[in-house]
Motif scaffolding. Structure first.
Motif, PDB file in Angstrom:
ATOM      1  N   LEU A  73      -8.894  69.471  56.839  1.00 18.92           N
ATOM      2  CA  LEU A  73      -8.479  68.174  57.393  1.00 18.92           C
ATOM      3  C   LEU A  73      -6.963  68.072  57.481  1.00 18.92           C
ATOM      4  N   LEU A  74      -6.279  68.621  56.491  1.00 17.74           N
ATOM      5  CA  LEU A  74      -4.812  68.625  56.517  1.00 17.74           C
ATOM      6  C   LEU A  74      -4.295  69.457  57.675  1.00 17.74           C
ATOM      7  N   MET A  75      -4.913  70.601  57.890  1.00 15.77           N
ATOM      8  CA  MET A  75      -4.521  71.460  59.007  1.00 15.77           C
ATOM      9  C   MET A  75      -4.773  70.766  60.344  1.00 15.77           C
ATOM     10  N   GLU A  76      -5.905  70.074  60.457  1.00 11.91           N
ATOM     11  CA  GLU A  76      -6.213  69.328  61.681  1.00 11.91           C
ATOM     12  C   GLU A  76      -5.183  68.223  61.913  1.00 11.91           C
ATOM     13  N   GLY A 134     -10.535  78.961  60.049  1.00 12.22           N
ATOM     14  CA  GLY A 134     -10.184  77.617  60.507  1.00 12.22           C
ATOM     15  C   GLY A 134      -8.755  77.542  61.001  1.00 12.22           C
ATOM     16  N   GLY A 135      -7.842  78.201  60.298  1.00  9.83           N
ATOM     17  CA  GLY A 135      -6.440  78.186  60.708  1.00  9.83           C
ATOM     18  C   GLY A 135      -6.224  78.796  62.082  1.00  9.83           C
ATOM     19  N   ASN A 140      -4.801  77.895  67.642  1.00  5.42           N
ATOM     20  CA  ASN A 140      -4.915  78.246  69.057  1.00  5.42           C
ATOM     21  C   ASN A 140      -5.383  77.063  69.904  1.00  5.42           C
ATOM     22  N   SER A 141      -6.272  76.243  69.352  1.00 10.77           N
ATOM     23  CA  SER A 141      -6.740  75.064  70.084  1.00 10.77           C
ATOM     24  C   SER A 141      -5.615  74.050  70.252  1.00 10.77           C
ATOM     25  N   MET A 142      -4.784  73.920  69.227  1.00  9.31           N
ATOM     26  CA  MET A 142      -3.617  73.042  69.311  1.00  9.31           C
ATOM     27  C   MET A 142      -2.709  73.457  70.476  1.00  9.31           C
ATOM     28  N   THR A 143      -2.470  74.743  70.595  1.00  5.06           N
ATOM     29  CA  THR A 143      -1.637  75.248  71.691  1.00  5.06           C
ATOM     30  C   THR A 143      -2.270  74.938  73.046  1.00  5.06           C
ATOM     31  N   ALA A 231     -14.582  83.189  69.335  1.00  4.52           N
ATOM     32  CA  ALA A 231     -14.621  81.833  68.772  1.00  4.52           C
ATOM     33  C   ALA A 231     -13.396  81.039  69.208  1.00  4.52           C
ATOM     34  N   ILE A 232     -12.236  81.681  69.199  1.00  6.37           N
ATOM     35  CA  ILE A 232     -11.002  81.016  69.630  1.00  6.37           C
ATOM     36  C   ILE A 232     -11.092  80.622  71.101  1.00  6.37           C
TER      37      ILE A 232
END
Length: 259
Positions: A73-76, A134-135, A140-143, A231-232
């Protein structure tokens, strides 16, 4: 194959900062004022990674579902913050919520499916698998969302007359934005596609390299790398698709006028 891992001493680690010095020298010789960014970036990277390392050691040893979930959750949260922060003055509250929904929904779905169906660790929340995977998926999704957001913002600002012209001719907001949505989607997934196409020929990616350096057989590392890259790709595609197909609506008011 030699399974022993060469541990880097503090002295060896300090020697790697010579590479930073080389980058500083070359940017200065080329008249590029990036010295502050390089120095601050290197210091931040070092501090952040050491903090992350100590946290991960504790989380791995505890094998706690609560700590593992909190870390994800912190990473998200940081991912959403990093997308929004540079452009917060250009985003309304609805668009910010859409970014959060797209980022979290796509990454969580992919990560859960990956753990439950593909990897199947025991326990399923095993932080040794949950956190690293998860990281990579979240980062990659953030980018991808960030690139898609840039596409929509540029379209609404630089092609305002075209969009308004389409609306005046009777087009719906979705149709008026269709070309820009398609272009933004293509731009957002291109880095991931390029990575997939070049892996194994031009580059050996970080996850695979790390496993090999850790003594894992290259054939096992390859299987993991193929799995995580697919997955990415899936996560980026889902996140970008959700964001674009919800996000474009926030550029129009209730009267279907471009804001």
């Amino acid at each position: 194959m030699n399974n022993s891992v060469i541990n880097l001493s503090n002295q060896q680690l300090i020697l790697t900062y010579i590479f930073t010095a080389i980058a500083l020298l070359l940017t200065s010789l080329n008249g590029i004022n990036r010295n502050k960014d390089i120095i601050v970036g290197t210091i931040r990277m070092t501090i952040q990674l050491f903090i992350a390392g100590f946290i991960l050691v504790y989380v791995f040893d505890s094998s706690s579902i609560v700590l593992s979930t909190l870390l994800i959750l912190l990473m998200e949260s940081f991912a959403v913050f990093n997308i929004i922060s540079p452009k917060k003055d250009r985003l309304n509250s609805k668009l910010k919520k859409t970014i959060a929904i797209a980022q979290i929904s796509g990454t969580v779905f992919t990560l859960i499916f990956f753990l439950l169906v593909v990897i199947r660790p025991k326990p399923i929340y095993n932080p040794q698998y949950l956190i690293p995977l998860g990281g990579m998926i979240i980062g990659n999704s953030m980018t991808g969302i960030n690139l898609a957001l840039n596409g929509l913002l540029d379209a609404s600002e630089n092609n305002k007359s075209k969009i308004e012209g389409s609306l005046m001719l009777g087009a719906s907001p979705r149709i008026a934005m269709d070309k820009f949505i398609q272009k933004s989607f293509d731009t957002a997934i291109t880095p991931t596609l390029n990575s997939i196409k070049n892996i194994g020929i031009i580059s050996l990616p970080g996850m695979m390299t790390g496993q090999i350096l850790g003594g894992v057989s290259p054939l096992i590392a390859i299987r993991y790398q193929i799995a995580i890259m697919t997955a990415i790709l899936s996560s980026v595609s889902i996140c970008v698709f959700v964001f674009l197909h919800l996000g474009y609506k926030n550029f129009f008011n209730k009267q279907e006028q471009l804001i």
